[in-house]
Design a protein around this motif. Structure first.
Motif, short mmCIF file in Angstrom:
data_model
loop_
_atom_site.label_atom_id
_atom_site.label_comp_id
_atom_site.label_asym_id
_atom_site.label_seq_id
_atom_site.Cartn_x
_atom_site.Cartn_y
_atom_site.Cartn_z
N LYS A 121 -9.15 -11.48 8.20
CA LYS A 121 -9.18 -10.46 9.05
C LYS A 121 -8.50 -10.95 10.30
N ALA A 122 -8.68 -12.09 10.75
CA ALA A 122 -8.19 -12.79 11.90
C ALA A 122 -6.74 -12.85 11.71
N SER A 123 -6.16 -12.82 10.53
CA SER A 123 -4.86 -12.93 10.32
C SER A 123 -4.03 -11.91 10.61
N GLY A 124 -4.84 -10.76 10.49
CA GLY A 124 -4.00 -9.14 10.60
C GLY A 124 -3.79 -8.76 9.01
N ALA A 125 -3.97 -9.29 8.08
CA ALA A 125 -3.63 -9.03 6.86
C ALA A 125 -4.31 -7.98 6.01
N LEU A 126 -5.40 -7.67 6.78
CA LEU A 126 -6.22 -6.19 6.11
C LEU A 126 -5.72 -4.99 6.84
N THR A 127 -5.84 -4.06 6.14
CA THR A 127 -5.61 -2.74 6.42
C THR A 127 -6.95 -1.75 6.26
N ASP A 128 -6.62 -0.47 6.31
CA ASP A 128 -8.08 0.31 5.96
C ASP A 128 -8.15 0.68 4.64
N GLU A 129 -7.19 -0.09 3.58
CA GLU A 129 -7.01 0.09 2.30
C GLU A 129 -8.06 -1.07 1.65
N ASN A 130 -8.97 -0.82 0.68
CA ASN A 130 -9.60 -1.80 0.15
C ASN A 130 -8.77 -2.95 -0.63
N ALA A 131 -8.87 -4.13 -0.28
CA ALA A 131 -8.27 -5.13 -0.76
C ALA A 131 -9.20 -6.02 -1.61
N LEU A 132 -8.78 -6.55 -2.62
CA LEU A 132 -9.24 -7.95 -3.21
C LEU A 132 -8.84 -9.24 -2.66
N SER A 168 0.97 -14.45 7.61
CA SER A 168 0.88 -13.49 6.36
C SER A 168 2.43 -13.19 5.85
N TYR A 169 2.24 -12.86 4.25
CA TYR A 169 3.54 -12.85 3.68
C TYR A 169 3.30 -11.69 2.50
#
Length: 315
Positions: free
Chosen positions: A129-140, A242-243
């Motif tokens: 979460k702190a890396s900014g890699a998450l969005t409002d889409e569900n991720a695994l 992130s990449y």
């Protein structure tokens, strides 16, 4: 109300004591914008030779103590005011894990906290979460360690489901990757084993329907580095949060790694020595999850457990 003096930023040290690597991160700042003062990774391989026997072998034990003494010097030198050392799967399950913890406290003055798989997954989520890699889409989110693999389904607002499984790359290697290249019969046996072990994950995936896969550091950093270096691009993992993978590039590399020899992997730029052998089982787990859950949108975050712990401490 007296004003806080911010000229002295809180300097924090976090250690992530994994099955293969011990990490030390010293930083200061805010949870989402911190400055790294010192980052050190040591290939301790605490699980070497004993991971599935539940014991830390003597050579690994000694390497671990020496590394912790060195970490203590770095922490004192940097003047960190708060220190946390977090241990995961290998120490959690080793019969002599408590002996190791006692010796570290005696010889390095560092208190180690053993966390369970649930706490490990929670810290990994906070790191991602702190890396900014998450969005409002569900991720695994998948974190392939040496001892355990954590799966977290969530988005930038919340964790929907999380679980830790004792099927890390070192454990799988010990069970299935005994000859090199890994034979097809071993891949089939490992697939059957994963089908059986990961039943809870498939139930959760049906419920929460993640659309993207985010790999947390580890092997995913190596995948990204190899892909970029082979394209002739300058790639500095230390400057990357992130990449996003090109799916074809990732699948082609994974297939190559699975069929490769030790010598071929060792000479591949972008694969650090500690990952040369474990990247095979990590690759197999990655492609297995992608195919099983139909996830083609794959990205990587260099943040993981230690950044999650750090974010909590800085917050």
């Amino acid at each position: 109300m007296p004003q806080q003096n911010n000229s002295f930023a809180k300097r924090i040290a976090v250690m992530d004591l994994g099955t293969n690597t011990f990490h030390l991160l010293i930083a200061e700042g805010s949870p989402t914008d911190f400055k790294i003062i010192h980052h050190q990774t040591e290939a301790v391989k605490i699980g070497e030779g004993g991971i599935n026997k539940g014991i830390i072998q003597q050579a690994a034990f000694t390497r671990g103590i020496k590394t912790m003494q060195d970490f203590k010097k770095q922490i004192d030198g940097a003047g960190a005011s708060e220190v946390r050392a977090i241990a995961t799967s290998a120490l959690r399950n080793a019969a002599n894990g408590n002996d190791f913890i006692a010796e570290v406290e005696a010889k390095a003055g560092i208190q180690i906290e053993i966390i369970n798989g649930e706490q490990e997954a929670a810290f990994i989520y906070e790191g991602i979460k702190a890396s900014g890699a998450l969005t409002d889409e569900n991720a695994l989110i998948i974190d392939i360690g040496g001892g355990s693999v954590e799966f977290i389904i969530g988005n930038n607002k919340e964790v929907l489901w999380k679980q830790s499984f004792e099927i890390g790359a070192a454990r799988l290697m010990d069970k299935f990757h005994k000859t090199d290249p890994i034979p097809v019969i071993s891949i089939k046996a490992m697939t059957a084993y994963l089908n059986q072990q990961l039943a809870d994950l498939f139930i959760a995936a049906m419920q929460y329907k993640p659309t993207v896969l985010i790999g947390s550091s580890g092997a995913f950093e190596s995948f990204a580095e190899v892909i970029e270096l082979e394209k002739g691009k300058a790639f500095d993992i230390k400057k990357t949060k992130s990449y996003e993978f090109d799916t074809d590039d990732l699948l082609e590399l994974i297939e190559r790694l699975i069929k490769s020899t030790h010598a071929k992997r060792a000479s591949t730029k972008g694969i650090i020595p500690v990952r040369v052998d474990m990247i095979v089982t990590a690759s197999l787990v990655t492609i297995y999850i992608m195919q099983k859950l139909g996830l083609v949108d794959v990205s990587m975050s260099t943040y993981s457990l230690k950044e999650g712990v750090l974010a909590g401490m800085l917050g």
